[in-house]
Motif scaffolding. Structure first.
Motif, mmCIF file in Angstrom:
data_model
loop_
_atom_site.group_PDB
_atom_site.id
_atom_site.type_symbol
_atom_site.label_atom_id
_atom_site.label_comp_id
_atom_site.label_asym_id
_atom_site.label_seq_id
_atom_site.Cartn_x
_atom_site.Cartn_y
_atom_site.Cartn_z
ATOM 1 N N MET A 23 3.541 5.831 -5.700
ATOM 2 C CA MET A 23 3.309 5.930 -7.140
ATOM 3 C C MET A 23 2.167 6.886 -7.453
ATOM 4 N N VAL A 24 1.148 6.899 -6.590
ATOM 5 C CA VAL A 24 0.017 7.803 -6.791
ATOM 6 C C VAL A 24 0.459 9.254 -6.638
ATOM 7 N N VAL A 25 1.331 9.515 -5.664
ATOM 8 C CA VAL A 25 1.825 10.880 -5.460
ATOM 9 C C VAL A 25 2.529 11.388 -6.712
ATOM 10 N N VAL A 26 3.354 10.540 -7.292
ATOM 11 C CA VAL A 26 4.066 10.928 -8.514
ATOM 12 C C VAL A 26 3.084 11.128 -9.668
ATOM 13 N N ALA A 27 2.165 10.178 -9.829
ATOM 14 C CA ALA A 27 1.212 10.264 -10.940
ATOM 15 C C ALA A 27 0.281 11.451 -10.778
ATOM 16 N N THR A 28 -0.101 11.757 -9.539
ATOM 17 C CA THR A 28 -1.024 12.864 -9.302
ATOM 18 C C THR A 28 -0.445 14.179 -9.795
ATOM 19 N N PHE A 29 0.834 14.412 -9.521
ATOM 20 C CA PHE A 29 1.449 15.675 -9.931
ATOM 21 C C PHE A 29 1.495 15.802 -11.443
ATOM 22 N N PHE A 30 2.020 14.801 -12.133
ATOM 23 C CA PHE A 30 2.229 14.907 -13.575
ATOM 24 C C PHE A 30 0.919 14.749 -14.358
ATOM 25 N N LEU A 31 -0.049 14.020 -13.797
ATOM 26 C CA LEU A 31 -1.305 13.808 -14.514
ATOM 27 C C LEU A 31 -2.023 15.126 -14.774
ATOM 28 N N PHE A 32 -2.144 15.952 -13.753
ATOM 29 C CA PHE A 32 -2.890 17.187 -13.917
ATOM 30 C C PHE A 32 -2.099 18.265 -14.655
ATOM 31 N N ARG A 33 -0.787 18.130 -14.712
ATOM 32 C CA ARG A 33 -0.005 19.087 -15.504
ATOM 33 C C ARG A 33 -0.217 18.872 -17.003
ATOM 34 N N MET A 34 -0.787 17.730 -17.362
ATOM 35 C CA MET A 34 -1.035 17.442 -18.775
ATOM 36 C C MET A 34 -2.357 18.015 -19.265
ATOM 37 N N LEU A 35 -3.188 18.513 -18.336
ATOM 38 C CA LEU A 35 -4.473 19.072 -18.738
ATOM 39 C C LEU A 35 -4.277 20.382 -19.479
ATOM 40 N N PRO A 36 -5.090 20.656 -20.512
ATOM 41 C CA PRO A 36 -4.978 21.932 -21.223
ATOM 42 C C PRO A 36 -5.480 23.087 -20.362
ATOM 43 N N GLY A 37 -4.983 24.268 -20.643
ATOM 44 C CA GLY A 37 -5.443 25.450 -19.927
ATOM 45 C C GLY A 37 -4.372 26.043 -19.045
ATOM 46 N N ASP A 38 -4.449 27.342 -18.848
ATOM 47 C CA ASP A 38 -3.505 28.080 -18.011
ATOM 48 C C ASP A 38 -4.263 28.577 -16.785
ATOM 49 N N PRO A 39 -3.935 28.107 -15.583
ATOM 50 C CA PRO A 39 -4.673 28.539 -14.393
ATOM 51 C C PRO A 39 -4.639 30.049 -14.183
ATOM 52 N N VAL A 40 -3.508 30.681 -14.480
ATOM 53 C CA VAL A 40 -3.383 32.119 -14.255
ATOM 54 C C VAL A 40 -4.333 32.889 -15.164
ATOM 55 N N ARG A 41 -4.379 32.534 -16.436
ATOM 56 C CA ARG A 41 -5.277 33.229 -17.367
ATOM 57 C C ARG A 41 -6.739 32.946 -17.042
ATOM 58 N N ALA A 42 -7.015 31.727 -16.575
ATOM 59 C CA ALA A 42 -8.391 31.410 -16.190
ATOM 60 C C ALA A 42 -8.834 32.236 -14.995
ATOM 61 N N LEU A 43 -7.950 32.416 -14.022
ATOM 62 C CA LEU A 43 -8.279 33.215 -12.844
ATOM 63 C C LEU A 43 -8.355 34.706 -13.163
ATOM 64 N N ALA A 44 -7.689 35.115 -14.249
ATOM 65 C CA ALA A 44 -7.656 36.527 -14.621
ATOM 66 C C ALA A 44 -8.807 36.928 -15.533
ATOM 67 N N GLN A 45 -9.683 36.016 -15.845
ATOM 68 C CA GLN A 45 -10.803 36.340 -16.728
ATOM 69 C C GLN A 45 -11.682 37.412 -16.094
ATOM 70 N N ALA A 88 0.826 -1.208 0.000
ATOM 71 C CA ALA A 88 0.000 0.000 0.000
ATOM 72 C C ALA A 88 0.859 1.257 0.000
ATOM 73 N N LEU A 89 1.945 1.253 0.779
ATOM 74 C CA LEU A 89 2.841 2.415 0.795
ATOM 75 C C LEU A 89 3.486 2.637 -0.572
ATOM 76 N N LEU A 90 3.875 1.554 -1.229
ATOM 77 C CA LEU A 90 4.445 1.681 -2.573
ATOM 78 C C LEU A 90 3.404 2.236 -3.544
ATOM 79 N N SER A 91 2.175 1.779 -3.443
ATOM 80 C CA SER A 91 1.116 2.285 -4.312
ATOM 81 C C SER A 91 0.853 3.771 -4.059
ATOM 82 N N ILE A 92 0.875 4.166 -2.792
ATOM 83 C CA ILE A 92 0.651 5.577 -2.463
ATOM 84 C C ILE A 92 1.771 6.437 -3.027
#
Length: 339
Positions: free
Chosen positions: A33-55, A27-31
């Motif tokens: 791996m999840v920590v690593v995947a969580t960071f890079f997974l959402f960085r692949m989403l399209p869109g710029d958070p700064v420009r979205a917040l500046a609308q 379970a610790l090994l899976s967690i």
């Protein structure tokens, strides 16, 4: 005899501890791996958070750069990743871009409504699925078996969002002159009374989202329970019980169902892990103020820290519940212990 029993019990206890330790390590090994995947997974989403917040705000490029630096998005990906890992190890999920509040505070506010909705739906789905599955498996091919299995499979195949919208149109929006029977959104009314009246108001708001969750989930428990009971019906102890003249209802309730419940334990604990995460689709449709809706709002920005925090909570909960289910199954089923 006592000495022999103690000698036999010691290895069994040590075996359980070794098994639990091995599962905890996995379970610790899976967690990790999840920590690593969580960071890079959402960085692949399209869109710029700064420009979205500046609308809607006239911000110059220099101001956008300052906002990006404030959020830490001006750093390189490796630097952002190390910062994220360090925060996670300190149990700090960061600050939301959109709400400008700690993610843990936002999760703490939303987890109550989520547990109320999904926990209630889980209890109802498990109870309904086990009851129907036990009856259907005890008499396969009967009218009850064919009807209950067909209905559950149809509901299981229906998209959740479609069923939720359909229930909204029929029972909330109303048809023609018929007024809506249930609220369309939220967890309570603005003018909800205090005390027991507030409880009734919340229960009134829960009917449609809870019904949606139960309808699309309970088939899993029905099918697993039905299959387990079918296996138990062929066992010798069922034949022996019938030969002794025991009633079918007593045999099913006291002997077949308890043994058939073992495979369902794992499925139930897996669903308990998902209870923490809520139901993104259902909460978004019914505007239920839980973690599912919070995660949906974070995706729209995109709010990286909020997405990472909620997703990490959901996945860690599922991993921990799966590990606990494996250990409990090891305790309940002697056939697993003998492997």
């Amino acid at each position: 005899m006592t000495v022999v029993a103690e000698i036999d019990a010691a290895p069994a206890g040590h075996g359980l501890l070794r098994y639990a330790a091995a599962k905890a390590g996995g379970a610790l090994l899976s967690i990790a791996m999840v920590v690593v995947a969580t960071f890079f997974l959402f960085r692949m989403l399209p869109g710029d958070p700064v420009r979205a917040l500046a609308q809607g705000r006239n911000m110059t490029p220099a101001q956008l750069d300052l906002e990006r630096a404030r959020l830490g998005l001006d750093k390189s990906i490796p630097e952002q990743f190390l910062h994220f890992v360090g925060q996670t190890l300190r149990f700090d999920l960061g600050t939301s871009y959109e709400y400008k509040r700690p993610v843990l505070d936002l999760i703490g506010e939303r987890i109550g409504p989520t547990l109320l909705l999904t926990g209630t739906a889980l209890v109802m789905a498990v109870s309904l699925g086990i009851w129907q599955g036990a009856r259907a498996g005890w008499k396969p091919g009967s009218r009850f078996d064919r009807f209950s299995t067909a209905v559950s499979l149809v509901l299981w195949s229906v998209p959740t969002f479609w069923l939720g919208l359909l229930l909204l149109m029929v029972f909330a929006a109303g048809i023609g002159p018929i007024p809506g029977l249930f609220p369309t959104r939220g967890i309570s009314s603005v003018d909800a009374p205090d005390g027991f009246g507030y409880v009734l108001d919340v229960a009134h708001h829960m009917v449609l989202p809870c019904l949606t969750l139960v309808a699309v989930v309970y088939a899993q428990y029905l099918l697993v329970m039905r299959s387990s009971v079918l296996d138990e019906v062929e066992q010798d102890y069922i034949t022996t019980a019938r030969a002794k003249g025991l009633k079918d209802d007593d045999i099913r309730r006291r002997h077949a169902v308890p043994n058939a419940l073992l495979p369902t334990v794992t499925l139930v604990f897996m669903r308990i892990g998902f209870v923490v995460g809520g139901a993104v689709t259902v909460e978004a449709i019914f505007s239920w103020p839980g973690l599912g809706q919070l995660f949906y709002q974070a995706i729209r920005v995109p709010d990286f820290t909020l997405m990472q925090g909620t997703f990490l909570l959901i996945t860690v909960s599922v991993i921990l519940m799966n590990t606990l289910a494996d250990v409990i199954y090891h305790v309940l089923d002697p056939r697993v212990r003998s492997v």
